[in-house]
Design a protein around this motif. Structure first.
Motif, PDB file in Angstrom:
ATOM      1  N   PHE A   9       0.719  -1.305  -0.050  1.00 49.72           N
ATOM      2  CA  PHE A   9      -0.025  -0.088  -0.104  1.00 49.72           C
ATOM      3  C   PHE A   9       0.969   1.170   0.085  1.00 49.72           C
ATOM      4  O   PHE A   9       1.518   1.538   0.867  1.00 49.72           O
ATOM      5  N   LEU A  10       0.938   2.102  -1.275  1.00 49.52           N
ATOM      6  CA  LEU A  10       1.652   3.009  -1.201  1.00 49.52           C
ATOM      7  C   LEU A  10       1.014   4.246  -0.809  1.00 49.52           C
ATOM      8  O   LEU A  10       0.049   4.830  -1.855  1.00 49.52           O
ATOM      9  N   GLN A  11       0.727   4.667   0.256  1.00 46.67           N
ATOM     10  CA  GLN A  11      -0.401   5.788   0.491  1.00 46.67           C
ATOM     11  C   GLN A  11       0.584   6.962   0.959  1.00 46.67           C
ATOM     12  O   GLN A  11      -0.090   7.826   1.914  1.00 46.67           O
ATOM     13  N   ILE A  12       1.634   7.181   0.344  1.00 48.63           N
ATOM     14  CA  ILE A  12       2.193   8.878   0.727  1.00 48.63           C
ATOM     15  C   ILE A  12       1.473   9.520  -0.569  1.00 48.63           C
ATOM     16  O   ILE A  12       0.719   9.237  -1.182  1.00 48.63           O
ATOM     17  N   ALA A  16     -13.916  11.241   4.615  1.00 48.32           N
ATOM     18  CA  ALA A  16     -13.961  10.013   5.398  1.00 48.32           C
ATOM     19  C   ALA A  16     -12.752  10.010   6.305  1.00 48.32           C
ATOM     20  O   ALA A  16     -12.680   9.526   7.312  1.00 48.32           O
ATOM     21  N   THR A  17     -11.694  10.598   5.559  1.00 43.83           N
ATOM     22  CA  THR A  17     -10.339  10.326   6.299  1.00 43.83           C
ATOM     23  C   THR A  17     -10.252  11.282   7.502  1.00 43.83           C
ATOM     24  O   THR A  17      -9.982  10.804   8.573  1.00 43.83           O
ATOM     25  N   LEU A  59     -12.611   1.244  -1.692  1.00 37.30           N
ATOM     26  CA  LEU A  59     -11.797   0.016  -0.567  1.00 37.30           C
ATOM     27  C   LEU A  59     -10.481   0.072  -0.477  1.00 37.30           C
ATOM     28  O   LEU A  59      -9.895  -0.286   0.426  1.00 37.30           O
ATOM     29  N   GLN A  60      -9.584   0.879  -1.092  1.00 35.61           N
ATOM     30  CA  GLN A  60      -8.118   1.313  -0.948  1.00 35.61           C
ATOM     31  C   GLN A  60      -8.175   2.220   0.316  1.00 35.61           C
ATOM     32  O   GLN A  60      -7.403   2.224   1.056  1.00 35.61           O
ATOM     33  N   LEU A  61      -9.023   3.193   0.187  1.00 39.21           N
ATOM     34  CA  LEU A  61      -9.324   4.003   1.694  1.00 39.21           C
ATOM     35  C   LEU A  61      -9.591   3.217   2.883  1.00 39.21           C
ATOM     36  O   LEU A  61      -8.867   3.324   3.764  1.00 39.21           O
ATOM     37  N   VAL A  62     -10.367   2.148   2.717  1.00 46.90           N
ATOM     38  CA  VAL A  62     -10.822   1.438   3.927  1.00 46.90           C
ATOM     39  C   VAL A  62      -9.460   0.669   4.562  1.00 46.90           C
ATOM     40  O   VAL A  62      -9.358   0.712   5.664  1.00 46.90           O
ATOM     41  N   ALA A  90     -15.428   6.328   9.278  1.00 43.24           N
ATOM     42  CA  ALA A  90     -15.176   6.451   7.701  1.00 43.24           C
ATOM     43  C   ALA A  90     -16.148   5.666   7.014  1.00 43.24           C
ATOM     44  O   ALA A  90     -16.906   6.065   5.944  1.00 43.24           O
ATOM     45  N   LEU A  91     -16.440   4.331   7.457  1.00 41.68           N
ATOM     46  CA  LEU A  91     -17.173   3.578   6.728  1.00 41.68           C
ATOM     47  C   LEU A  91     -18.930   4.029   6.718  1.00 41.68           C
ATOM     48  O   LEU A  91     -19.509   4.217   5.734  1.00 41.68           O
TER      49      LEU A  91
END
Length: 394
Positions: free
Chosen positions: A14-17, A285-286, A358-361, A386-387
């Motif tokens: 997961f590259l979440q930079i 959501a975040t 789904l990536q965010l969750v 968030a959900l």
């Protein structure tokens, strides 16, 4: 070696930079095509169509030039094509990247006036207007603003900056860095009266690093005729002359241009307004997750919340870098580090580019598990918050 990891880990990283972002398969497949002759007729047709199409992303009818460079190169091009040694430029310290742009201006022989802030909001529009009103001799030649400050998660209101400049009756150029906002947050080069827009490929445009952009107004083109800062590689004049027939004055990054063509198609097929709404939704959501955890968002002004990323402060006495290391080690996810004065004080969650629910969750799940594993004080329930928001805001 296709991809290096220090140890074998099951599942996809997961590259979440906040950039580089994940590159969609469609873009990767486009980049994978054979390199064509960049002096042949096929490239001319391809280049001319691409240069026309990319204008839509900037919301401009004027010229967009593309360099084989990082966004830093586009910063330099914006300054060197429009300004002369000793010129004053007005800049606002919204964070780490605004500070780096100021340092570049100083190295180029410009004289930046730097409006200081606390790194917790966007540009101070009232201070910009006040400085311009004070400049009766119009010595300030340009106002330089970072639209989305990647280090803090704060977005400046460029429309308000333009109104402030107009209210002050000041003729300065408006130069805007959109490296982490273009194709993620609503941006309007023509409507907002921007003279040079700076952008890069590796964030909202969903490409690898390696392309940078200047969108150029007619006023900026006129300024380039008398600007005296040295320039060669960055010079707009030969670039625009070659671009008129779809070519470049030197070897372009051909395969990245293939990828750009596919990425722009994806954005226009989804519709830019839908792209912006998707980013707004994921950002909200975040933020709800962060509040549910009992943590603090770095950006304090809700009007300046970023839709590209969220920077999160860790409680006093705890290490953001240790948290990020735990999350990488335990859950195979990379989060952005704190930069400059925010080093070890914040972690940054990127939620831009080719990114879905789904990536965010999964991302928020990794953060919540990481907070627990690293012993960072928090309340459970951020993922659920968030959900709940995502479920009611399709």
């Amino acid at each position: 070696m296709a991809y290096y990891q220090s140890k074998p880990v099951a599942g996809r990283h997961f590259l979440q930079i906040p950039g580089p972002t994940n590159v969609p398969d469609r873009v990767l497949r486009a980049i994978d095509n054979p390199t064509m002759d960049h002096r042949g007729p096929d490239f001319g047709r391809f280049g001319k169509a691409l240069l026309e199409k990319v204008r839509a992303v900037f919301k401009t009818r004027s010229h967009v030039v593309i360099y084989p460079a990082s966004g830093t190169g586009a910063w330099e091009a914006a300054l060197t094509n429009t300004l002369s040694p000793g010129d004053r430029v007005l800049m606002c310290e919204t964070g780490w990247f605004a500070t780096l742009w100021r340092e570049m201006a100083e190295r180029l022989g410009l004289r930046p006036d730097f409006i200081h802030t606390d790194w917790r909001r966007g540009a101070d529009v009232a201070a910009i207007e006040a400085r311009l009103r004070e400049d009766k001799a119009h010595e300030i030649r340009a106002v330089c603003v970072v639209h989305n400050e990647t280090s803090t998660g704060a977005t400046s209101r460029i429309d308000e900056v333009r109104r402030a400049m107009d209210a002050a009756g000041h003729p300065a150029l408006l130069l805007v860095d959109t490296i982490s906002s273009l194709a993620s947050i609503d941006y309007r080069h023509d409507e907002w009266g921007v003279d040079v827009t700076v952008a890069g490929s590796q964030k909202g445009l969903m490409l690898p690093p390696g392309l940078s952009f200047n969108a150029i107004s007619e006023k900026a083109l006129k300024a380039s005729e008398t600007a005296r800062l040295p320039r060669s590689f960055w010079d707009w004049k030969p670039m625009l002359a070659a671009n008129a027939t779809g070519y470049f004055p030197y070897t372009p990054a051909t395969n990245l241009l293939y990828g750009l063509d596919a990425a722009v198609d994806m954005l226009l097929e989804e519709g830019l307004e839908n792209v912006f709404a998707r980013h707004d939704r994921h950002a909200e959501a975040t933020r709800r997750a962060v509040r549910a955890w009992g943590l603090e968002i770095q950006c304090e002004d809700p009007r300046h919340y970023s839709s590209s990323l969220t920077a999160v402060r860790v409680p006093e006495g705890h290490s953001a870098n240790a948290l990020r290391a735990t999350i990488l080690e335990r859950f195979n996810m990379s989060l952005g580090n704190g930069l400059g004065q925010l080093n070890d004080r914040v972690f940054r969650i990127g939620h831009l580019g080719d990114f879905g629910d789904l990536q965010l969750v999964g991302t928020l799940g990794g953060v919540e598990m990481g907070l627990r594993a690293a012993g960072v004080p928090h309340r459970p329930g951020g993922v659920q918050a968030a959900l709940d928001y995502l479920s009611g805001n399709a």
